[in-house]
Enzyme design. Structure first.
Site, short mmCIF file in Angstrom:
data_model
loop_
_atom_site.label_atom_id
_atom_site.label_comp_id
_atom_site.label_asym_id
_atom_site.label_seq_id
_atom_site.Cartn_x
_atom_site.Cartn_y
_atom_site.Cartn_z
N ASP A 123 0.65 -1.24 0.00
CA ASP A 123 0.15 0.02 0.14
C ASP A 123 0.98 1.31 0.04
OD1 ASP A 123 0.82 -0.25 2.48
OD2 ASP A 123 -1.11 -0.38 3.36
N ASP B 159 -1.12 -6.36 -0.43
CA ASP B 159 -1.29 -5.68 1.15
C ASP B 159 -2.74 -5.48 0.89
OD1 ASP B 159 0.73 -5.09 2.45
OD2 ASP B 159 1.27 -3.32 1.82
N GLU C 7 -1.67 -5.81 8.39
CA GLU C 7 -0.86 -5.27 9.38
C GLU C 7 -1.63 -5.44 10.92
OE1 GLU C 7 -0.08 -0.94 8.99
OE2 GLU C 7 0.73 -1.19 6.94
N GLU D 150 8.93 -4.44 10.34
CA GLU D 150 9.44 -2.90 9.78
C GLU D 150 9.95 -2.31 10.79
OE1 GLU D 150 6.88 -1.03 7.15
OE2 GLU D 150 7.73 0.84 7.19
O1 KIV Z 1 3.52 -0.92 1.54
C1 KIV Z 1 4.80 -1.31 1.52
O2 KIV Z 1 5.40 -1.20 0.72
C2 KIV Z 1 5.09 -2.17 2.76
C3 KIV Z 1 6.58 -2.41 2.92
C4 KIV Z 1 7.29 -1.26 3.47
C5 KIV Z 1 6.92 -3.55 3.51
O3 KIV Z 1 4.30 -2.70 3.47
#
Ligand code: KIV
Length: 275
Positions: free
Chosen positions: A56, A95, A126, A193
């Site tokens: 995302d 995501d 998440e 992260e």
């Molecule tokens: O959205 C994204 O690119 C991510 C990375 C930072 C792991 O979740």
């Protein structure tokens, strides 16, 4: 143990959850990058990237938003489709956007869309303990899941900014127990992260599933970066990233240099890690 081996493109086969587990067991590092369209996905796939993440982060690097929060399901599906069409070997990880998995039922519905319309192979969400039941339901229904711990950008307003997570002992203990609970619930992969390197190393040792790090030190089972950061395109790349275009000159060579640096342990270096 085939530790710190560079990829052998001639022997590649399609990456799946079993490949990733075997790579962890063999000590072979996993190279992951984001991509949001077919052209870049084709390059990443050809240069040996094991996992392509339709993150995302597209809200920031493609759409120009200040955070990942405005990204929608329809937008994620659109970009996931484009990546999936151009991908032969890499695992396609998408995501779940902000507020698209507030209950197991909603997560199931949206994962069905990501996998049926977007052709994703795995989804990422998440959260720690609050997501355990959702991960259990997704796993039960055959959805491979990556759980994102540490800094969770969808909670940036709640966190008051993008900060390293886990320096505080209580937060570190919670993250370790979340990792265990998510694995037990059926998560196939974890992503950490902005976590102190020592904590990320402990979590990586304590779980059987692969752990991918971003700003989480060199002892994770693999690494991920945002494509635009590692190509030097982002206005301001985070300190844990490295510009691989500087010494290479073409996108193909930069991606290949990243894959080799991850596989051989050359990235991340000390300056990309947090204590
Ligand atoms: O959205 C994204 O690119 C991510 C990375 C930072 C792991 O979740």
């Amino acid at each position: 143990m085939s530790q710190n081996k560079a990829t052998t493109l001639t022997t590649r086969s399609k990456v799946n959850v079993n490949t990733l587990r075997k790579m962890k067991q063999a000590g072979e590092k996993i190279a992951m990058l984001t991509a949001y369209d077919a052209s870049f996905a084709r390059i990443l796939d050809a240069q040996g990237v094991d996992i392509i993440l339709i993150g995302d982060s597209l809200g920031m690097v493609i759409q120009g938003h200040a955070t990942t929060i405005p990204v929608t399901m329809d937008e994620t599906i659109y970009h996931t489709k484009a990546v999936a069409r151009a991908t032969e070997y890499s695992l396609v990880l998408a995501d779940l956007p902000f507020m698209s998995y507030t209950s197991p039922e909603m997560a199931l519905r949206n994962c069905a869309r990501l996998m049926q319309e977007g052709m994703a192979h795995m989804v990422k969400l998440e959260g720690g303990a609050p997501q355990v039941e959702t991960v259990r339901q997704l796993a039960h229904h055959g959805v491979p899941v990556c759980a994102h711990l540490g800094l969770q950008p969808q909670s940036v307003h709640k966190l008051g900014g993008y900060r390293v997570q886990g320096r505080d002992q209580a937060v570190a203990d919670q993250m370790r127990s979340d990792a265990q609970a998510l694995q037990k619930a059926g998560a196939d992969m974890l992503l950490l992260e902005c976590v102190p390197a020592a904590l990320a190393a402990d979590i990586t040792k304590e779980v059987d599933v692969p752990v991918i790090g971003i700003g989480a030190g060199s002892d994770c089972d693999g690494q991920v970066l945002v494509l635009h950061d590692m190509l030097g395109v982002s206005v301001k790349a985070p300190r844990f990233s490295r510009d691989f275009m500087q010494d290479t000159g073409t996108i193909q060579k930069a991606v290949r240099a990243y894959v080799d640096a991850v596989k051989t342990g050359g990235f991340p270096a000390a300056e990309h890690c947090f204590v």
